[in-house]
Design a protein around this motif. Structure first.
Motif, mmCIF file in Angstrom:
data_model
loop_
_atom_site.group_PDB
_atom_site.id
_atom_site.type_symbol
_atom_site.label_atom_id
_atom_site.label_comp_id
_atom_site.label_asym_id
_atom_site.label_seq_id
_atom_site.Cartn_x
_atom_site.Cartn_y
_atom_site.Cartn_z
ATOM 1 N N LEU A 16 25.931 -39.074 5.887
ATOM 2 C CA LEU A 16 27.405 -39.653 6.052
ATOM 3 C C LEU A 16 27.724 -40.007 7.459
ATOM 4 O O LEU A 16 27.373 -39.112 8.372
ATOM 5 C CB LEU A 16 28.442 -38.677 5.532
ATOM 6 N N CYS A 17 28.234 -41.145 7.585
ATOM 7 C CA CYS A 17 28.376 -41.722 9.002
ATOM 8 C C CYS A 17 29.998 -42.081 9.221
ATOM 9 O O CYS A 17 30.434 -42.818 8.285
ATOM 10 C CB CYS A 17 27.471 -42.596 9.529
ATOM 11 N N ASP A 31 45.492 -41.081 15.470
ATOM 12 C CA ASP A 31 45.007 -40.859 14.296
ATOM 13 C C ASP A 31 43.499 -40.938 14.474
ATOM 14 O O ASP A 31 42.679 -40.353 13.674
ATOM 15 C CB ASP A 31 45.439 -41.840 13.072
ATOM 16 N N ALA A 32 42.847 -41.916 15.056
ATOM 17 C CA ALA A 32 41.479 -41.978 15.261
ATOM 18 C C ALA A 32 40.726 -40.641 16.020
ATOM 19 O O ALA A 32 39.734 -40.149 15.637
ATOM 20 C CB ALA A 32 41.018 -43.229 16.307
ATOM 21 N N HIS A 33 41.545 -40.072 16.966
ATOM 22 C CA HIS A 33 40.971 -38.811 17.514
ATOM 23 C C HIS A 33 41.166 -37.693 16.244
ATOM 24 O O HIS A 33 40.330 -36.763 16.451
ATOM 25 C CB HIS A 33 41.961 -38.451 18.673
ATOM 26 N N ILE A 34 42.307 -37.565 15.627
ATOM 27 C CA ILE A 34 42.322 -36.724 14.576
ATOM 28 C C ILE A 34 40.939 -36.827 13.668
ATOM 29 O O ILE A 34 40.419 -35.774 13.277
ATOM 30 C CB ILE A 34 43.345 -37.004 13.744
ATOM 31 N N GLN A 35 40.875 -38.232 13.441
ATOM 32 C CA GLN A 35 39.477 -38.254 12.385
ATOM 33 C C GLN A 35 38.169 -38.017 13.336
ATOM 34 O O GLN A 35 37.258 -37.236 12.364
ATOM 35 C CB GLN A 35 39.298 -39.796 12.057
ATOM 36 N N MET A 36 37.979 -38.062 14.145
ATOM 37 C CA MET A 36 36.761 -37.526 15.073
ATOM 38 C C MET A 36 36.740 -36.106 14.913
ATOM 39 O O MET A 36 35.682 -35.618 14.571
ATOM 40 C CB MET A 36 36.751 -37.856 16.729
ATOM 41 N N ASP A 37 37.936 -35.325 15.154
ATOM 42 C CA ASP A 37 37.925 -33.943 15.029
ATOM 43 C C ASP A 37 37.504 -33.553 13.479
ATOM 44 O O ASP A 37 36.537 -32.501 13.476
ATOM 45 C CB ASP A 37 39.250 -33.301 15.453
ATOM 46 N N MET A 38 38.061 -34.164 12.548
ATOM 47 C CA MET A 38 38.121 -33.667 11.336
ATOM 48 C C MET A 38 36.674 -34.147 10.812
ATOM 49 O O MET A 38 35.926 -33.289 10.105
ATOM 50 C CB MET A 38 38.815 -34.678 10.164
ATOM 51 N N ALA A 39 36.016 -35.107 11.173
ATOM 52 C CA ALA A 39 34.517 -35.676 10.910
ATOM 53 C C ALA A 39 33.662 -34.258 11.471
ATOM 54 O O ALA A 39 32.613 -33.868 10.692
ATOM 55 C CB ALA A 39 34.000 -36.886 11.186
ATOM 56 N N PHE A 46 27.462 -38.171 12.867
ATOM 57 C CA PHE A 46 26.927 -39.475 13.138
ATOM 58 C C PHE A 46 28.268 -40.357 13.512
ATOM 59 O O PHE A 46 29.101 -40.223 12.301
ATOM 60 C CB PHE A 46 26.179 -40.142 12.036
ATOM 61 N N VAL A 47 28.271 -41.268 14.232
ATOM 62 C CA VAL A 47 29.464 -42.084 14.236
ATOM 63 C C VAL A 47 29.202 -43.418 14.765
ATOM 64 O O VAL A 47 28.045 -43.650 15.872
ATOM 65 C CB VAL A 47 30.655 -41.559 15.481
ATOM 66 N N GLN A 317 42.883 -40.792 3.825
ATOM 67 C CA GLN A 317 41.800 -41.428 3.356
ATOM 68 C C GLN A 317 40.678 -40.334 3.714
ATOM 69 O O GLN A 317 39.647 -40.523 2.906
ATOM 70 C CB GLN A 317 41.740 -42.806 3.590
ATOM 71 N N LEU A 318 40.519 -40.361 4.957
ATOM 72 C CA LEU A 318 39.407 -39.332 5.426
ATOM 73 C C LEU A 318 39.163 -37.917 4.466
ATOM 74 O O LEU A 318 38.177 -37.550 4.360
ATOM 75 C CB LEU A 318 39.399 -39.107 6.939
ATOM 76 N N GLU A 319 40.433 -37.423 4.547
ATOM 77 C CA GLU A 319 40.513 -36.276 3.730
ATOM 78 C C GLU A 319 39.996 -36.149 2.387
ATOM 79 O O GLU A 319 39.179 -35.342 1.675
ATOM 80 C CB GLU A 319 41.896 -35.403 3.482
ATOM 81 N N ARG A 320 40.257 -37.341 1.753
ATOM 82 C CA ARG A 320 39.742 -37.647 0.159
ATOM 83 C C ARG A 320 38.157 -38.033 0.458
ATOM 84 O O ARG A 320 37.316 -37.064 -0.457
ATOM 85 C CB ARG A 320 40.370 -38.888 -0.112
ATOM 86 N N ILE A 321 37.588 -38.601 1.260
ATOM 87 C CA ILE A 321 36.287 -38.869 1.311
ATOM 88 C C ILE A 321 35.536 -37.381 1.517
ATOM 89 O O ILE A 321 34.693 -37.191 1.008
ATOM 90 C CB ILE A 321 35.816 -39.620 2.480
ATOM 91 N N LEU A 322 36.128 -36.581 2.647
ATOM 92 C CA LEU A 322 35.152 -35.348 2.824
ATOM 93 C C LEU A 322 35.264 -34.290 1.736
ATOM 94 O O LEU A 322 34.356 -33.552 1.406
ATOM 95 C CB LEU A 322 35.961 -34.774 3.934
#
Length: 348
Positions: A16-17, A31-39, A46-47, A317-322
């Motif tokens: 997953l990327c 929010d982008a920075h939060i997504q980086m931390d969460m991922a 992979f980004v 949305q990221l929480e749902r995917i993860l």
């Protein structure tokens, strides 16, 4: 998640990327920075970015902003840069916001690489990709009227040769570690491989093409090449630009969604699409699955898959995917997906 080899480079990536094309338009920097931390905390390493991002919409004012947002995260988290594999892309012919629409060449590569390095605030790009071939592509719904370019084959191959030589200079400098393609064909990928094997420059490690339950161009010639040549697919739009979430069924257009900004969804919009989506939503419902999780898990079953690139406009949305990152589909679900594909083979 699984770890997969990035071609023959020795680099390992998660299947997953995190895609970042909304960072700077639909997704704020915070929010982008939060997504980086969460991922990263979820185990994703992979980004994927591009110098032309963000999109939705694309504008001269925002080109490069996604890389800048990632660069600011890198600067704020210097110890974590080694925790993930960073991919970005060189825009090609016709993209007027970069180098006045010049095609990819030995002259454009150093400028493009240096620009990305500067915006990303990093010393090295792990995977440097050509966003689309100079000679054109059948991607982005151009398959309906596609015809191979009339450009002289010798000129096309000469350009590939000089580009690989220029890339090798960047590898030797330590600016890039690996080379990948995007929106490429079987013939094109084969030529890049042949020239690299003849010593022109770095070998293709990956190809980033659109792929989902609704878009399966990769399943034939590209699949065979991918498996035998160790050029794995980085699938973009594995959720079919949001269609496979079900949010557009019944004519719905949620506020802030891609369709609210791009009414035709980049040529994907049609009645056939909604009928196909309905078939996959029914499969998910019958088996008690989130359709988002099912769509991503199915992509990851494909033998040629390197990594499925998902985008999340919001943290929710990221929480749902993860939440579905470890889903494995049963043979019954896979068989039903195959039957649905036969019924709806090319909805766009």
């Amino acid at each position: 998640m699984e770890m997969k080899p990035l071609g023959r480079t020795g680099i390992m990536v998660t299947d997953l990327c995190l895609g970042t094309m909304t960072f700077g338009t639909q997704t704020s920097e915070a929010d982008a920075h939060i997504q980086m931390d969460m991922a990263l905390e979820a185990g994703i390493n992979f980004v994927d970015a591009a110098e032309m991002y963000p999109v939705n919409p694309i504008s001269a004012e925002t080109v490069g902003r996604t890389e800048e947002i990632l660069g600011n995260w890198n600067a704020a988290n210097p110890a974590r840069r080694g925790d993930y594999v960073l991919a970005t892309k060189h825009s090609g012919a016709g993209f007027t916001h970069a180098r006045n629409g010049a095609p990819i060449s030995a002259e454009t590569i150093p400028e493009a690489v240096e620009g990305s390095l500067r915006r990303l605030k990093t010393d090295s790009i792990d995977l440097y990709q050509f966003h689309w071939p100079n000679r054109g592509s059948y991607m982005f719904r151009q398959n309906w009227t596609y015809a191979p370019t009339g450009k002289n084959t010798d000129d096309v191959l000469a350009n590939m040769q000089e580009c690989l030589e220029a890339l090798q200079v960047q590898v030797d400098k330590g600016n890039i570690r690996a080379f990948g393609l995007s929106n490429e064909s079987a013939w094109g990928t084969a030529q890049w491989l042949r020239l690299a094997e003849a010593g022109a420059g770095p070998r293709v490690a990956s190809v980033q093409n659109e792929y989902s339950l609704l878009c399966r161009h990769f399943d034939t010639d590209m699949a065979e090449l991918s498996v035998h040549e160790d050029v794995g697919l980085m699938a973009f739009s594995p959720l079919a630009a949001g269609y496979l979430t079900g949010k557009y069924q019944g004519g719905a257009v949620p506020g802030g969604s891609r369709m609210s900004i791009n009414a035709e969804m980049g040529g994907r919009k049609s009645d056939r699409v909604l009928d196909a989506v309905a078939a996959y939503l029914e499969i998910a419902e019958r088996h008690g699955l989130d359709p988002v999780h099912m769509a991503l898990a199915w992509c990851r079953t494909r033998k040629f898959m390197l990594s499925a690139i998902f985008g999340a406009t919001t943290v929710e949305q990221l929480e749902r995917i993860l939440a579905g990152q470890d889903l494995e589909l049963s043979s019954e679900v896979l068989n039903e997906i195959t039957a649905a594909h036969r019924a709806f083979p090319m909805p766009y």
